[in-house]
Design a protein around this motif. Sequence first.
Motif, PDB file in Angstrom:
ATOM      1  N   ALA A   1       0.796  -0.881   0.100  1.00  0.00           N
ATOM      2  CA  ALA A   1      -0.128  -0.097   0.447  1.00  0.00           C
ATOM      3  C   ALA A   1       0.769   1.433   0.471  1.00  0.00           C
ATOM      4  CB  ALA A   1      -1.342  -0.236   1.350  1.00  0.00           C
ATOM      5  N   ALA A   2       2.076   0.771   0.664  1.00  0.00           N
ATOM      6  CA  ALA A   2       2.900   2.226   0.424  1.00  0.00           C
ATOM      7  C   ALA A   2       3.714   2.548  -0.434  1.00  0.00           C
ATOM      8  CB  ALA A   2       3.893   2.080   2.045  1.00  0.00           C
TER       9      ALA A   2
ATOM     10  N   THR B   1       1.030   3.940  -2.801  1.00  0.00           N
ATOM     11  CA  THR B   1       0.616   5.852  -2.629  1.00  0.00           C
ATOM     12  C   THR B   1       1.827   6.425  -3.022  1.00  0.00           C
ATOM     13  OG1 THR B   1      -0.722   4.819  -1.128  1.00  0.00           O
ATOM     14  CG2 THR B   1       0.482   7.406  -0.614  1.00  0.00           C
ATOM     15  N   GLU B   2       3.377   5.887  -2.904  1.00  0.00           N
ATOM     16  CA  GLU B   2       4.180   7.294  -2.938  1.00  0.00           C
ATOM     17  C   GLU B   2       4.338   7.063  -4.750  1.00  0.00           C
ATOM     18  OE1 GLU B   2       8.431   8.032  -4.246  1.00  0.00           O
ATOM     19  OE2 GLU B   2       7.426   5.712  -4.648  1.00  0.00           O
TER      20      GLU B   2
ATOM     21  N   GLU C   1       1.543   6.682  -6.932  1.00  0.00           N
ATOM     22  CA  GLU C   1       0.481   7.515  -7.203  1.00  0.00           C
ATOM     23  C   GLU C   1       0.977   8.988  -6.904  1.00  0.00           C
ATOM     24  OE1 GLU C   1      -2.932   4.246  -6.888  1.00  0.00           O
ATOM     25  OE2 GLU C   1      -2.800   5.327  -5.309  1.00  0.00           O
ATOM     26  N   THR C   2       1.316   9.369  -6.087  1.00  0.00           N
ATOM     27  CA  THR C   2       2.423  10.505  -5.526  1.00  0.00           C
ATOM     28  C   THR C   2       3.181  11.057  -6.099  1.00  0.00           C
ATOM     29  OG1 THR C   2       1.534  10.396  -2.653  1.00  0.00           O
ATOM     30  CG2 THR C   2       2.324  12.650  -3.511  1.00  0.00           C
TER      31      THR C   2
ATOM     32  N   ALA D   1      -4.429  -2.865  -2.936  1.00  0.00           N
ATOM     33  CA  ALA D   1      -3.702  -1.293  -3.204  1.00  0.00           C
ATOM     34  C   ALA D   1      -4.488  -0.404  -4.352  1.00  0.00           C
ATOM     35  CB  ALA D   1      -2.056  -1.361  -2.524  1.00  0.00           C
TER      36      ALA D   1
ATOM     37  N   GLY E   1      -7.658   3.720  -7.243  1.00  0.00           N
ATOM     38  CA  GLY E   1      -7.146   4.510  -7.946  1.00  0.00           C
ATOM     39  C   GLY E   1      -7.382   4.737  -9.091  1.00  0.00           C
TER      40      GLY E   1
END
Length: 271
Positions: free
Chosen positions: A68-69, A72-73, A75-76, A120, A124
């Motif tokens: 998940a991290a 997120t990283e 996608e950011t 995860a 998105g």
Amino acid sequence: MRLTDRVVVVTGGAGGIGAALGRRFVAEGAAVVVLADLDADAAHAVAAAIGPAARGVGLDATDAAQVAALVTEVETRYGRIDLFCANAGVATGRGLDAEDADWERSWQVNVVAHVYAARAVLPGMLARGEGYLLHTCSAAGLLTAVGDAPYTATKHAAVGFAEWLAITYRDRGIRVSALCPQGVDTPMLADGLAEGHLGARVIAASGPVLTPDAVADATVTGLAEERFLILPHPEVADYARRRADDPDGWQAGLRRLMGRLRRDAQAGPQR
């Protein structure tokens, strides 16, 4: 899917099929390919050899929080993930003698890691109305990995999960492919042959052993055609039909092959 300008994540990306996918995706014009692997140093080395469009990171694909991290990283940093390749896999070469730990490790890497990846990355993708999941499942998920009970059971589960995803989310813009190669010249097969695993010997005796780059070529073609089953060994489709049409005959043929290989092993090298 065309790979030009795409943001891609590949687990198990430090070698074998994963590294070959990374090389080919970059060659196809991907904007960035994140190669994630439990061996972070190897992932960094492969990415450095590919070039600036590739990036290596450490990842335990069986750790939901780490997956998940990473999502997120990425996608950011890059705005999205267009294609997530759940490619990490393990084999045991064992049957009923497999320890509970072998079964658990196989289940976590070959199945649950795919669940964590989908859980995860899908939010998105669904929010954008598009995305692609590629799951490396193996021909064993359509047939049988003779000599490896945990691998057989978990790869069948992996194909089943990929099919469930395809049925559930295709109408919402999510495409899913199950990559199902047979014999591939990777450390997994080489180690199995070195250790005398029956399953590895069956693979080596039953058809061509492809290079990881050949598998990557077939994968790019399959993604472009958005096929659910990507079969780098086309004969696997025929095997699957024969298995479905005549399960008893299919099993009898595999038993004969197993018997021959065992007799050859007992006879030893011929002079």
